[in-house]
Enzyme design. Structure first.
Site, short mmCIF file in Angstrom:
data_model
loop_
_atom_site.label_atom_id
_atom_site.label_comp_id
_atom_site.label_asym_id
_atom_site.label_seq_id
_atom_site.Cartn_x
_atom_site.Cartn_y
_atom_site.Cartn_z
N LYS A 14 10.67 39.01 45.39
CA LYS A 14 10.76 39.37 46.81
C LYS A 14 12.11 39.01 47.41
CE LYS A 14 7.06 36.96 48.14
NZ LYS A 14 6.51 36.40 46.89
N ARG A 89 0.69 36.34 54.46
CA ARG A 89 0.10 35.87 53.21
C ARG A 89 -1.41 35.74 53.31
NH1 ARG A 89 4.98 33.00 51.29
NH2 ARG A 89 4.73 32.31 49.14
N ARG A 128 13.77 29.64 37.46
CA ARG A 128 14.34 29.39 38.78
C ARG A 128 14.33 27.89 39.09
NH1 ARG A 128 11.59 32.12 43.96
NH2 ARG A 128 10.21 30.33 43.88
N ARG A 134 13.96 23.52 44.00
CA ARG A 134 12.75 23.60 44.83
C ARG A 134 11.66 22.73 44.25
NH1 ARG A 134 11.23 29.59 46.93
NH2 ARG A 134 9.17 28.61 46.78
N ARG A 145 0.05 27.85 43.16
CA ARG A 145 0.58 28.93 44.00
C ARG A 145 0.03 30.29 43.54
NH1 ARG A 145 6.61 27.80 43.16
NH2 ARG A 145 7.04 29.60 44.48
#
Ligand code: AMP
Length: 190
Positions: A14, A89, A128, A134, A145
């Site tokens: 995204k 969401r 990532r 993060r 998640r």
């Protein structure tokens, strides 16, 4: 006005695709995840509350997100349109977005549903995690998640199908290939 909801599981691309879309169509970008991370960094009250949820891979409560989104949207009044990234969401968030846009004489133009295999999502997020710093890009949080995505977020597909806005985008392949598919979909509705 071109209002795009970019949708998909964590790791579906995204953020990457949003950047390309913004350049192509001169849109403003609202990423609720980015706004929350900035709040966390600045140690605001909202940031402190959000941190508890984000680090467990859970969703921040709708009321907080919707209030936050309304403020950000007001700051983008003169734009050509907005790309909503990571929002909505949940069904209540989607309904709230519709009300907020309708109040401004607008609506969602298209919902782009990036579809990526689960194994690929996990790979991308772990990769990532090596560079993003993060706190939620670790295997345990990634798994929650993804579960949250399936239980709370995936039902939005039916919501946007009913609205006549949903377009499935094959999200596997190179960044450029995927962007080409997105451009075809957006050019058909703009
Ligand atoms: P993202 O950067 O979009 O992957 O979001 C990172 C985390 O921020 C999510 O796992 C949630 O904990 C929180 N978050 C971001 N956007 C929302 C939203 N629209 N509703 C609830 N929580 C959100």
């Amino acid at each position: 006005m071109l209002n795009i909801v970019i949708f998909g599981a964590p790791g579906s691309g995204k953020g990457t695709q949003s950047e390309l879309i913004i350049k192509e169509y001169q849109l403003d970008h609202i990423s609720t995840g980015d706004v929350l991370r900035a709040e966390m960094k600045n140690e605001t009250e909202l940031g402190k509350v959000a941190k508890e949820y984000i680090e467990k891979g859970q969703l921040v409560p709708d009321e907080l997100i919707v209030n936050m989104l309304a403020k950000v949207l007001d700051s983008k009044e003169n734009s050509k349109g907005v790309i909503f990234d990571g929002f909505p969401r949940t069904i209540p968030q989607a309904k709230a977005l519709k009300v907020m846009l309708n109040e401004r004489g607008q609506d969602v133009t298209i919902m782009l549903d990036l579809q990526v295999d689960e194994a690929e999502l996990i790979n991308r997020l772990l990769e990532r995690g090596k560079i993003s710093g993060r706190s939620d890009d670790n295997l345990e949080t990634i798994k929650s998640r993804l579960e949250v995505y399936h239980n709370q977020t995936a039902p939005l597909v039916d919501f946007y199908i009913a609205e006549g806005k949903h377009v499935a985008i094959q999200g596997m392949g190179s960044v450029e290939e995927i962007f080409g598919r997105i451009k075809n979909a957006v050019d058909a509705v703009k």
